[in-house]
Design a protein around this motif. Structure first.
Motif, short mmCIF file in Angstrom:
data_model
loop_
_atom_site.label_atom_id
_atom_site.label_comp_id
_atom_site.label_asym_id
_atom_site.label_seq_id
_atom_site.Cartn_x
_atom_site.Cartn_y
_atom_site.Cartn_z
N THR A 1 -14.10 24.70 -23.02
CA THR A 1 -13.95 26.09 -22.61
C THR A 1 -14.43 27.01 -23.72
N ASP A 2 -14.27 28.33 -23.51
CA ASP A 2 -14.74 29.27 -24.53
C ASP A 2 -13.55 30.00 -25.14
N PRO A 3 -13.78 30.78 -26.20
CA PRO A 3 -12.64 31.41 -26.89
C PRO A 3 -11.79 32.30 -25.97
N GLY B 1 -17.14 30.11 -17.33
CA GLY B 1 -18.36 30.45 -16.61
C GLY B 1 -19.36 29.30 -16.69
N GLY B 2 -20.60 29.59 -16.31
CA GLY B 2 -21.64 28.55 -16.31
C GLY B 2 -21.79 27.88 -17.67
N SER B 3 -21.60 28.64 -18.75
CA SER B 3 -21.80 28.05 -20.08
C SER B 3 -20.79 26.91 -20.31
N CYS B 4 -19.53 27.12 -19.92
CA CYS B 4 -18.50 26.08 -20.15
C CYS B 4 -18.70 24.89 -19.22
N THR C 1 -14.84 30.30 -13.64
CA THR C 1 -14.14 31.60 -13.75
C THR C 1 -15.08 32.76 -13.45
N THR C 2 -16.33 32.47 -13.11
CA THR C 2 -17.25 33.51 -12.64
C THR C 2 -17.77 33.08 -11.27
N ALA C 3 -18.29 34.06 -10.52
CA ALA C 3 -18.88 33.75 -9.22
C ALA C 3 -20.23 34.44 -9.16
N ALA D 1 -21.45 22.94 -8.67
CA ALA D 1 -21.98 22.03 -7.65
C ALA D 1 -23.39 21.54 -7.96
N THR D 2 -23.90 21.82 -9.15
CA THR D 2 -25.32 21.55 -9.36
C THR D 2 -25.60 20.31 -10.22
N ALA D 3 -26.83 19.85 -10.05
CA ALA D 3 -27.34 18.69 -10.80
C ALA D 3 -28.08 19.15 -12.05
N ILE D 4 -27.72 20.34 -12.54
CA ILE D 4 -28.45 20.86 -13.70
C ILE D 4 -27.49 21.45 -14.73
N ALA D 5 -27.87 21.32 -15.99
CA ALA D 5 -27.19 22.01 -17.08
C ALA D 5 -28.28 22.72 -17.87
N MET E 1 -36.28 28.85 -26.44
CA MET E 1 -36.06 29.14 -25.02
C MET E 1 -35.00 28.25 -24.40
N LYS E 2 -34.67 28.57 -23.15
CA LYS E 2 -33.70 27.77 -22.42
C LYS E 2 -34.37 26.54 -21.84
N MET E 3 -33.63 25.45 -21.82
CA MET E 3 -34.16 24.20 -21.27
C MET E 3 -33.15 23.63 -20.29
N1 LIG Z 1 -26.01 24.70 -14.33
C1 LIG Z 1 -26.41 25.55 -13.43
O1 LIG Z 1 -26.62 25.19 -12.29
C2 LIG Z 1 -26.62 26.97 -13.82
C3 LIG Z 1 -27.08 27.89 -12.87
C4 LIG Z 1 -27.27 29.21 -13.28
C5 LIG Z 1 -27.00 29.59 -14.58
N2 LIG Z 1 -26.55 28.65 -15.48
C6 LIG Z 1 -26.23 29.00 -16.88
O2 LIG Z 1 -24.89 29.51 -16.93
C7 LIG Z 1 -24.77 30.37 -18.07
C8 LIG Z 1 -24.21 31.70 -17.64
O3 LIG Z 1 -22.93 31.52 -17.09
P1 LIG Z 1 -22.05 32.77 -16.60
O4 LIG Z 1 -22.94 33.82 -16.11
O5 LIG Z 1 -21.01 32.26 -15.70
O6 LIG Z 1 -21.41 33.33 -17.95
P2 LIG Z 1 -20.90 32.62 -19.29
O7 LIG Z 1 -20.19 31.36 -18.99
O8 LIG Z 1 -22.05 32.56 -20.24
O9 LIG Z 1 -19.86 33.69 -19.78
C9 LIG Z 1 -20.30 35.00 -20.16
C10 LIG Z 1 -19.12 35.79 -20.71
O10 LIG Z 1 -18.21 36.08 -19.64
C11 LIG Z 1 -16.89 35.73 -20.02
N3 LIG Z 1 -16.10 35.38 -18.83
C12 LIG Z 1 -16.24 34.29 -18.03
N4 LIG Z 1 -15.34 34.32 -17.03
C13 LIG Z 1 -14.63 35.47 -17.19
C14 LIG Z 1 -13.56 36.06 -16.48
N5 LIG Z 1 -13.03 35.50 -15.38
N6 LIG Z 1 -13.05 37.24 -16.94
C15 LIG Z 1 -13.57 37.86 -18.03
N7 LIG Z 1 -14.59 37.32 -18.76
C16 LIG Z 1 -15.11 36.15 -18.34
C17 LIG Z 1 -17.07 34.58 -20.98
O11 LIG Z 1 -15.92 34.40 -21.79
C18 LIG Z 1 -18.31 35.01 -21.74
O12 LIG Z 1 -17.98 35.90 -22.76
C19 LIG Z 1 -26.16 30.52 -18.64
O13 LIG Z 1 -26.31 29.66 -19.75
C20 LIG Z 1 -27.07 30.09 -17.48
O14 LIG Z 1 -28.32 29.62 -17.92
C21 LIG Z 1 -26.36 27.37 -15.12
#
Ligand SMILES: NC(=O)c1ccc[n+]([C@@H]2O[C@H](COP(=O)([O-])OP(=O)(O)OC[C@H]3O[C@@H](n4cnc5c(N)ncnc54)[C@H](O)[C@@H]3O)[C@@H](O)[C@H]2O)c1
Length: 416
Positions: free
Chosen positions: A48-50, A107-110, A148-150, A156-160, A169-171
């Motif tokens: 998870t993140d901070p 979110g997506g990063s975690c 925690t984001t929408a 549900a994806t096959a990608i990171a 850049m992003k990979m």
């Molecule tokens: N794997 C995939 O299929 C896929 C698809 C699209 C994007 N991504 C990747 O996902 C990443 C972006 O993810 P994201 O947009 O969800 O954001 P994130 O996970 O990068 O989070 C962005 C910020 O939002 C905060 N945050 C997250 N949830 C929160 C909440 N409920 N309330 C308040 N703050 C919150 C986080 O702490 C962080 O500071 C990118 O690296 C992108 O390339 C992956």
């Protein structure tokens, strides 16, 4: 316009759907995670993140996991956009630990962190060993995704997606092996998202749905599903994509303007899940390819970049996606009865513009700080994302990408 055939879209019975084994959706369903984890292991890592690490929700999760007699370790240092050095530091820290389930909570990063850590703990090496499609050699430790984001739909994806500072850049690591074992989508976890995050992540969802629904239709050879992770438009993703577009049309602007609106948050969580499913099987295209270099240059959140680019990409692709744009117009609530196919498609483009305008994203690359002399380089680098470029409904060469980038820079919304 009741079915794809009547709408003039080439009918095909071909479909591909690779999914998590369990998907649970609904308010308070985060409490289902511990039971799912207990069925598959006993030593759990939470990535998870901070922000989440300091939250009551994390403590709640740890308590319920421990209540199932699971051993829990928390890595709370995941960085937004997932720079590679942070992933390597996490795996170093885990050396010698027994881990059999990984929860990506955030979110997506975690969620992507959990996927990549699972690959590295199972198969060793470094993230770059797995860039591209089908490079993960076999099954990985099971991941449970708790978004925690929408949202990104990563649940549900096959990608990171990682940020590689060496390459600037992003990979992507794309493999059916990294689809989460389970996804638990609890909209209550998104209530704390501020409007700017709701807008960026909701735009990301919308672009996943639109790009997957308008992706290329490939010749359905018997080897297509094993040659490509992202197979293009297909019968198993189309209706989910349209349902997701309907949900975004109904609820994104409300979730943005009224963050406490429970129905809108629920709709957006579901739309994000659908977006993940369709992007993971059909695949996204030009808006995503162009966003990679734009994001590297401007450090714009991923969703803001793809959302800004979408109106220009659909205009460029217009001639190849006229029937689909008519269906999108209807899904976004336009009355297209009596219109010819072209007018209905124009209504679709305008409806897409309206969704993006309602969440107040910047509308040109110039507003992001891109300079005119960056445009050629952005176009050139976009072509590096071959899987995305190949998935566009119209073939794209340097000149074509250059014209989309130029239009997005200047705010030129002429339909091509
Ligand atoms: N794997 C995939 O299929 C896929 C698809 C699209 C994007 N991504 C990747 O996902 C990443 C972006 O993810 P994201 O947009 O969800 O954001 P994130 O996970 O990068 O989070 C962005 C910020 O939002 C905060 N945050 C997250 N949830 C929160 C909440 N409920 N309330 C308040 N703050 C919150 C986080 O702490 C962080 O500071 C990118 O690296 C992108 O390339 C992956």
């Amino acid at each position: 316009m009741s079915c794809a055939h009547e709408a003039g879209i080439r009918p095909t019975t071909f479909g591909v759907l690779r999914l998590p084994r369990t998907v649970v959706v609904g308010a308070s369903q985060r409490f289902a995670v511990a039971g799912i984890a207990a069925e598959i292991g006993s030593n759990v890592l939470v990535c998870t993140d901070p922000r989440v690490a300091a939250s009551e929700e994390l403590q709640e999760l740890v308590r319920t996991l421990e209540g199932q007699n699971l051993t829990v370790r928390v890595f709370g240092e995941t960085e937004a956009e997932l720079p590679v050095p942070g992933i390597i530091a996490c795996v170093e820290e885990l050396k010698g630990q027994d881990i059999d389930v990984i929860i990506g909570f955030g979110g997506g990063s975690c969620m992507d962190m959990a996927k990549v850590v699972s690959v590295l703990l199972t198969h060793g090496g470094v993230p770059s060993d797995y860039y591209g499609e089908f490079k993960v050699p076999g099954p990985v430790k099971p991941v449970i995704a708790l978004p925690t984001t929408a949202g990104t739909g990563s649940e549900a994806t096959a990608i990171a997606v990682v940020s590689d500072p060496g390459l600037g850049m992003k990979m992507g690591i794309s493999s059916p092996h990294i689809i989460p074992f389970a996804s638990v989508c609890d909209p209550e976890l998104t209530y704390s998202c501020p409007p700017s995050l709701t807008a960026a992540t909701g735009a990301d969802t919308f672009v996943h749905l639109i790009e997957s629904f308008t992706a290329i239709t490939r010749n359905p050879t018997p080897t297509l599903a094993s040659e490509r992770v992202f197979v293009g438009r297909n019968v198993l993703t189309n209706s989910l994509a349209l349902d997701g577009i309907r949900l975004v049309g109904r609820s994104l602007a409300t979730a943005y303007k009224d963050p406490d609106n429970v129905e809108a948050r629920g709709d957006m969580m579901l739309a994000a899940l659908y977006g993940g499913i369709v992007l993971s099987n059909a695949g996204t295209a030009a808006a995503h390819a162009i966003q990679y270099p734009v994001g590297a240059l401007t450090h714009t959140p991923h969703g803001v970049g793809v959302g800004l680019l979408l109106p220009y990409v659909v205009r460029h692709n217009f001639s190849a996606i006229i029937p689909q744009l008519g269906q999108i117009a209807e899904a976004l609530g336009r009355d297209i009865k009596g219109m010819d196919a072209r007018d209905a498609a124009v209504a679709g483009v305008e409806a897409i513009d309206e969704v993006i305008a309602a969440i107040e994203l910047p509308s040109t690359l110039a507003e992001l700080g891109v300079k005119e002399n960056d445009l050629a380089r952005i176009a050139e680098l976009s072509l590096n994302s071959k899987r995305l470029i190949d998935n566009n409904p119209l073939p794209l060469n340097l000149a074509a990408v250059g014209s989309i980038v130029q239009a997005a820079f200047a705010g030129d919304r002429t339909i091509r």
